[in-house]
Design a protein around this motif. Structure first.
Motif, mmCIF file in Angstrom:
data_model
loop_
_atom_site.group_PDB
_atom_site.id
_atom_site.type_symbol
_atom_site.label_atom_id
_atom_site.label_comp_id
_atom_site.label_asym_id
_atom_site.label_seq_id
_atom_site.Cartn_x
_atom_site.Cartn_y
_atom_site.Cartn_z
ATOM 1 N N GLY A 60 13.483 4.382 -14.517
ATOM 2 C CA GLY A 60 13.857 4.379 -13.099
ATOM 3 C C GLY A 60 14.691 5.584 -12.719
ATOM 4 N N GLU A 61 14.665 6.611 -13.572
ATOM 5 C CA GLU A 61 15.431 7.816 -13.257
ATOM 6 C C GLU A 61 14.548 8.852 -12.576
ATOM 7 O OE1 GLU A 61 17.041 8.883 -17.064
ATOM 8 O OE2 GLU A 61 18.292 7.087 -17.121
ATOM 9 N N LEU A 62 15.147 9.964 -12.148
ATOM 10 C CA LEU A 62 14.371 10.995 -11.469
ATOM 11 C C LEU A 62 13.844 12.031 -12.444
ATOM 12 C CD1 LEU A 62 16.407 11.730 -8.201
ATOM 13 C CD2 LEU A 62 14.397 10.267 -8.494
ATOM 14 N N VAL A 63 12.632 12.463 -12.184
ATOM 15 C CA VAL A 63 12.026 13.539 -12.953
ATOM 16 C C VAL A 63 12.692 14.855 -12.523
ATOM 17 C CG1 VAL A 63 9.828 14.754 -13.277
ATOM 18 C CG2 VAL A 63 9.889 12.254 -13.250
ATOM 19 N N ALA A 64 12.755 15.824 -13.424
ATOM 20 C CA ALA A 64 13.479 17.079 -13.168
ATOM 21 C C ALA A 64 12.990 17.781 -11.901
ATOM 22 C CB ALA A 64 13.327 18.010 -14.365
ATOM 23 N N ASP A 65 13.948 18.336 -11.163
ATOM 24 C CA ASP A 65 13.633 18.990 -9.891
ATOM 25 C C ASP A 65 12.598 20.102 -10.023
ATOM 26 O OD1 ASP A 65 15.359 17.453 -8.272
ATOM 27 O OD2 ASP A 65 17.078 18.719 -8.778
ATOM 28 N N ASP A 66 12.715 20.931 -11.055
ATOM 29 C CA ASP A 66 11.784 22.075 -11.148
ATOM 30 C C ASP A 66 10.349 21.614 -11.398
ATOM 31 O OD1 ASP A 66 12.496 21.248 -13.663
ATOM 32 O OD2 ASP A 66 12.790 23.250 -14.492
ATOM 33 N N LEU A 67 10.211 20.557 -12.171
ATOM 34 C CA LEU A 67 8.865 20.008 -12.405
ATOM 35 C C LEU A 67 8.289 19.454 -11.097
ATOM 36 C CD1 LEU A 67 6.539 19.136 -14.201
ATOM 37 C CD2 LEU A 67 7.846 17.135 -14.884
ATOM 38 N N MET A 68 9.117 18.717 -10.363
ATOM 39 C CA MET A 68 8.659 18.135 -9.093
ATOM 40 C C MET A 68 8.286 19.225 -8.099
ATOM 41 S SD MET A 68 8.666 15.066 -9.834
ATOM 42 C CE MET A 68 7.851 14.684 -8.300
ATOM 43 N N LEU A 69 9.119 20.264 -8.068
ATOM 44 C CA LEU A 69 8.840 21.352 -7.119
ATOM 45 C C LEU A 69 7.528 22.041 -7.415
ATOM 46 C CD1 LEU A 69 12.391 22.729 -6.579
ATOM 47 C CD2 LEU A 69 10.688 22.345 -4.774
ATOM 48 N N SER A 70 7.241 22.259 -8.693
ATOM 49 C CA SER A 70 5.984 22.952 -8.974
ATOM 50 C C SER A 70 4.801 22.040 -8.685
ATOM 51 C CB SER A 70 5.960 23.526 -10.390
ATOM 52 O OG SER A 70 6.010 22.500 -11.324
ATOM 53 N N LEU A 71 4.956 20.735 -8.927
ATOM 54 C CA LEU A 71 3.875 19.797 -8.584
ATOM 55 C C LEU A 71 3.581 19.826 -7.088
ATOM 56 C CD1 LEU A 71 4.383 16.315 -10.338
ATOM 57 C CD2 LEU A 71 2.490 17.909 -10.625
ATOM 58 N N VAL A 72 4.650 19.730 -6.293
ATOM 59 C CA VAL A 72 4.480 19.664 -4.841
ATOM 60 C C VAL A 72 4.002 21.002 -4.278
ATOM 61 C CG1 VAL A 72 5.727 19.358 -2.653
ATOM 62 C CG2 VAL A 72 6.081 17.759 -4.520
ATOM 63 N N GLN A 73 4.548 22.075 -4.812
ATOM 64 C CA GLN A 73 4.119 23.396 -4.334
ATOM 65 C C GLN A 73 2.617 23.579 -4.563
ATOM 66 O OE1 GLN A 73 6.220 26.726 -6.073
ATOM 67 N NE2 GLN A 73 5.403 28.138 -4.528
ATOM 68 N N GLY A 74 2.158 23.171 -5.733
ATOM 69 C CA GLY A 74 0.733 23.277 -6.042
ATOM 70 C C GLY A 74 -0.105 22.447 -5.084
ATOM 71 N N ARG A 75 0.373 21.259 -4.774
ATOM 72 C CA ARG A 75 -0.424 20.361 -3.930
ATOM 73 C C ARG A 75 -0.458 20.811 -2.463
ATOM 74 N NH1 ARG A 75 -3.548 18.720 -1.529
ATOM 75 N NH2 ARG A 75 -4.412 16.658 -1.179
ATOM 76 N N ILE A 76 0.695 21.216 -1.916
ATOM 77 C CA ILE A 76 0.677 21.604 -0.491
ATOM 78 C C ILE A 76 0.015 22.963 -0.278
ATOM 79 C CG2 ILE A 76 2.704 20.219 0.172
ATOM 80 C CD1 ILE A 76 4.258 22.890 0.365
ATOM 81 N N GLY A 77 -0.185 23.694 -1.374
ATOM 82 C CA GLY A 77 -0.882 24.972 -1.270
ATOM 83 C C GLY A 77 -2.394 24.816 -1.194
ATOM 84 N N GLN A 78 -2.886 23.601 -1.463
ATOM 85 C CA GLN A 78 -4.338 23.391 -1.402
ATOM 86 C C GLN A 78 -4.835 23.397 0.038
ATOM 87 O OE1 GLN A 78 -5.437 19.985 -3.848
ATOM 88 N NE2 GLN A 78 -4.178 20.773 -5.520
#
Ligand code: ADP
Ligand code: ZN
Length: 220
Positions: A60-78
């Motif tokens: 129930g903890e948060l995944v690291a910010d840098d990992l999340m940012l690269s995931l989201v950056q990749g997705r919104i760039g589509q």
């Protein structure tokens, strides 16, 4: 109106964010980007990201910010998100994510931040009866009368309890929400893009409230 509908959805676990995000995505014909679903898919596929995230998710903890940012950056760039916009569900969740996301979206900023408001006492009850489809992430409420095995009415997949919907992980996620995510509400309030929406009522009622907020804003 600038082309595209860009919405961030906030709300406690169990507030109905996922359900409402899916409806909004359909209504405005934009992709529904759920970071939780992206991570759960990564776990299912046993990818590098999935292997890094599995234990964190189950605690129930948060995944690291840098990992999340690269995931989201990749997705919104589509293509779909770049042209139509997006409903962002589950991100940003920390101030670091929010400020980094601001710089990523400087030329096409988010138009609406919706805070779907449901008190902690109420979401606790909702979460203990929450069940989800293992294949498509559709969400259901258990009543105790369902068939066994329970099949998803959308895709036929099996409907199960999420491995992070244990009492310990639920409480942890709600604590993390208050500590790390709730401060973002003030952050967006300061910029005038925040809309508080009452999350109590039927999914249809809540959807009407959100739709009114967005459609009114788009007309201005
Ligand atoms: P819930 O709102 O019920 O916690 P989500 O599907 O949004 O469900 O998220 C599930 C889990 O995925 C979170 O508990 C967290 O571990 C991880 N996660 C999702 N989005 C983020 C994010 N933006 N930052 C860090 N971790 C995240
Ligand atoms: Zn399904």
């Amino acid at each position: 109106m600038s082309a595209g509908v860009r919405i961030i959805m906030f709300g406690r676990q169990g507030a109905g964010k996922g359900t409402q995000s899916a409806r909004l995505a359909k209504h405005f014909d934009v992709p529904h980007i759920s970071t939780g679903e992206m991570l759960r898919n990564a776990v299912k596929q046993d990818s590098v990201v999935g292997r890094a995230a599995k234990a964190v998710l189950d605690r129930g903890e948060l995944v690291a910010d840098d990992l999340m940012l690269s995931l989201v950056q990749g997705r919104i760039g589509q293509e779909d998100a770049r042209t139509a916009g997006f409903i962002l569900d589950g991100f940003p969740r920390t101030i670091v994510q929010a400020t980094a996301f601001d710089s990523l979206t400087q030329t096409r900023p988010v138009g609406f931040v919706i805070d779907l408001d449901v008190k902690r006492e109420i979401v606790l009850g909702r979460l203990s009866s929450r069940r989800v489809c293992r294949s498509c992430d559709a969400s259901y409420t258990a009543t105790g009368n369902e068939p066994n095995p329970w099949q998803c009415s959308k895709c036929g997949g099996s409907v199960v309890q999420r491995t992070d919907d244990t009492p310990a992980a639920i409480n942890k996620r709600l604590d993390v929400y208050e500590a790390q995510t709730a401060p973002l509400i003030a952050y967006y309030q300061g910029r005038g893009s925040l809309h508080l929406v009452d999350g109590l009522g039927s999914p249809d009622e809540v959807f009407e409230r959100i739709k009114t907020v967005v459609e009114t804003g788009l007309r201005r």
